[in-house]
Design a protein around this motif. Structure first.
Motif, PDB file in Angstrom:
ATOM      1  N   GLN A 278     -12.726 -31.100   9.663  1.00 53.87           N
ATOM      2  CA  GLN A 278     -13.022 -29.728  10.106  1.00 53.87           C
ATOM      3  C   GLN A 278     -11.907 -29.221  11.019  1.00 53.87           C
TER       4      GLN A 278
ATOM      5  N   ASP B 259     -14.916 -25.679  -3.648  1.00 56.22           N
ATOM      6  CA  ASP B 259     -15.125 -27.062  -3.224  1.00 56.22           C
ATOM      7  C   ASP B 259     -15.866 -27.809  -4.341  1.00 56.22           C
TER       8      ASP B 259
ATOM      9  N   TRP C 230     -21.843 -31.185   1.268  1.00 53.26           N
ATOM     10  CA  TRP C 230     -21.131 -30.659   2.438  1.00 53.26           C
ATOM     11  C   TRP C 230     -21.237 -29.138   2.514  1.00 53.26           C
TER      12      TRP C 230
ATOM     13  N   PHE D 180      -6.327 -19.641   2.090  1.00 54.43           N
ATOM     14  CA  PHE D 180      -6.273 -20.815   2.975  1.00 54.43           C
ATOM     15  C   PHE D 180      -6.445 -22.052   2.110  1.00 54.43           C
TER      16      PHE D 180
HETATM   17  C1  LIG Z   1     -10.168 -30.971   4.753  1.00 56.49           C
HETATM   18  S1  LIG Z   1     -11.689 -30.619   3.967  1.00 56.49           S
HETATM   19  C2  LIG Z   1     -11.827 -28.864   4.237  1.00 56.49           C
HETATM   20  C3  LIG Z   1     -12.130 -28.540   5.666  1.00 56.49           C
HETATM   21  C4  LIG Z   1     -12.544 -27.114   5.888  1.00 56.49           C
HETATM   22  N1  LIG Z   1     -11.501 -26.195   5.503  1.00 56.49           N
HETATM   23  C5  LIG Z   1     -12.923 -26.930   7.348  1.00 56.49           C
HETATM   24  O1  LIG Z   1     -12.058 -26.595   8.142  1.00 56.49           O
HETATM   25  O2  LIG Z   1     -14.069 -27.188   7.712  1.00 56.49           O
HETATM   26  C6  LIG Z   1     -11.291 -30.768   2.284  1.00 56.49           C
HETATM   27  C7  LIG Z   1     -12.349 -30.323   1.293  1.00 56.49           C
HETATM   28  O3  LIG Z   1     -11.728 -30.264   0.015  1.00 56.49           O
HETATM   29  C8  LIG Z   1     -12.687 -30.603  -0.938  1.00 56.49           C
HETATM   30  N2  LIG Z   1     -11.987 -31.021  -2.167  1.00 56.49           N
HETATM   31  C9  LIG Z   1     -11.329 -32.181  -2.403  1.00 56.49           C
HETATM   32  N3  LIG Z   1     -10.834 -32.190  -3.636  1.00 56.49           N
HETATM   33  C10 LIG Z   1     -11.163 -31.009  -4.204  1.00 56.49           C
HETATM   34  C11 LIG Z   1     -10.935 -30.412  -5.464  1.00 56.49           C
HETATM   35  N4  LIG Z   1     -10.227 -31.030  -6.419  1.00 56.49           N
HETATM   36  N5  LIG Z   1     -11.421 -29.180  -5.686  1.00 56.49           N
HETATM   37  C12 LIG Z   1     -12.133 -28.527  -4.739  1.00 56.49           C
HETATM   38  N6  LIG Z   1     -12.373 -29.036  -3.526  1.00 56.49           N
HETATM   39  C13 LIG Z   1     -11.902 -30.260  -3.257  1.00 56.49           C
HETATM   40  C14 LIG Z   1     -13.515 -31.697  -0.301  1.00 56.49           C
HETATM   41  O4  LIG Z   1     -14.794 -31.778  -0.915  1.00 56.49           O
HETATM   42  C15 LIG Z   1     -13.546 -31.239   1.158  1.00 56.49           C
HETATM   43  O5  LIG Z   1     -14.731 -30.522   1.421  1.00 56.49           O
END
Ligand SMILES: C[S@@+](CC[C@H](N)C(=O)[O-])C[C@H]1O[C@@H](n2cnc3c(N)ncnc32)[C@H](O)[C@@H]1O
Length: 217
Positions: free
Chosen positions: A43, A92, A97, A138
């Motif tokens: 996060q 996502d 989540w 973003f």
């Molecule tokens: C670093 S977290 C995002 C944090 C969010 N922006 C925040 O600040 O709370 C990364 C997210 O990317 C998602 N993710 C990973 N691979 C993905 C994909 N191929 N397509 C879409 N989402 C993906 C994960 O499920 C996770 O929720």
């Protein structure tokens, strides 16, 4: 040049001297995210959240896209900065989540601005219209796909719009010659793509975990 370690105390001081201070909705969202354990480290912080809101406001963003939503905090920050009638498309793969995020967006009165798509982000992005009408992007998901997300999104961002990419300095590993894992390697390649892309002008902030801010020409 001045620099110093940003402690939790300094970050808290900064956040309480900015607008959009954490409210009960954000507090509850953070509590629920913390219960996820190590994943909570994904996060963004309140200081970065305030910056997302400010950037959305500065450019009068109405159409925004987020790649990587997790529990919805960065989405909440972008959505609250959108102009009247604005909308945010969230990508996502996690139902679990993002369900936490959906509850927070509703509590914050922002749910009607956010369109969540549960699917691999590259599929969602490829399905978007080709129109160059996105104001703000973003990128904060799987690092090996950053360059692919970039390739899909740059043509859709209007002149003067912004593309933001998180974690681009990867806790400093980006310049560590010993670091050769897939994420670090992908982020290096991504940073090179952005630096050589004549369609944007870009700056890499050394704040947070490294944040690229690219303005579409
Ligand atoms: C670093 S977290 C995002 C944090 C969010 N922006 C925040 O600040 O709370 C990364 C997210 O990317 C998602 N993710 C990973 N691979 C993905 C994909 N191929 N397509 C879409 N989402 C993906 C994960 O499920 C996770 O929720």
């Amino acid at each position: 040049m001045r620099s110093f370690p940003v402690t939790d105390e300094i970050r808290s001081y900064a956040v309480t001297h900015g607008s959009w201070r954490p409210d009960p909705v954000v507090h509850e969202l953070k509590v629920q995210t913390a219960e996820l354990g190590d994943a909570a480290g994904m996060q963004i912080g309140d200081d970065q959240g305030q910056l997302l809101t400010m950037l959305a406001r500065l450019i009068g963003a109405r159409r925004a896209v987020e790649v990587g939503t997790f529990t919805g905090y960065s989405s909440l920050c972008i959505a609250r900065g959108l102009a009247e009638g604005g909308s945010l498309l969230c990508c996502d793969v996690s139902v679990e989540w993002t369900a936490i995020g959906q509850r927070a967006w509703a509590a914050a009165g922002l749910a009607d601005r956010i369109d969540l798509r549960i699917a691999p982000a590259i599929d969602t992005l490829r399905s978007l219209p080709a129109a160059q009408d996105v104001d703000l992007v973003f990128i904060d998901a799987d690092k090996p796909s950053y360059a692919a997300y970039w390739a899909e999104l740059v043509p859709r961002v209007r002149p003067g719009g912004l593309l933001l990419a998180d974690n681009v300095l990867w806790s400093g590993r980006i310049t560590d010659p010993e670091a050769a894992d897939a994420d670090t390697t992908a982020l290096r390649a991504f940073n090179d793509v952005v630096a050589s892309d004549a369609r944007v002008e870009a700056v890499v902030l050394t704040a947070f975990d490294g944040l690229t801010i690219a303005r579409r020409r």
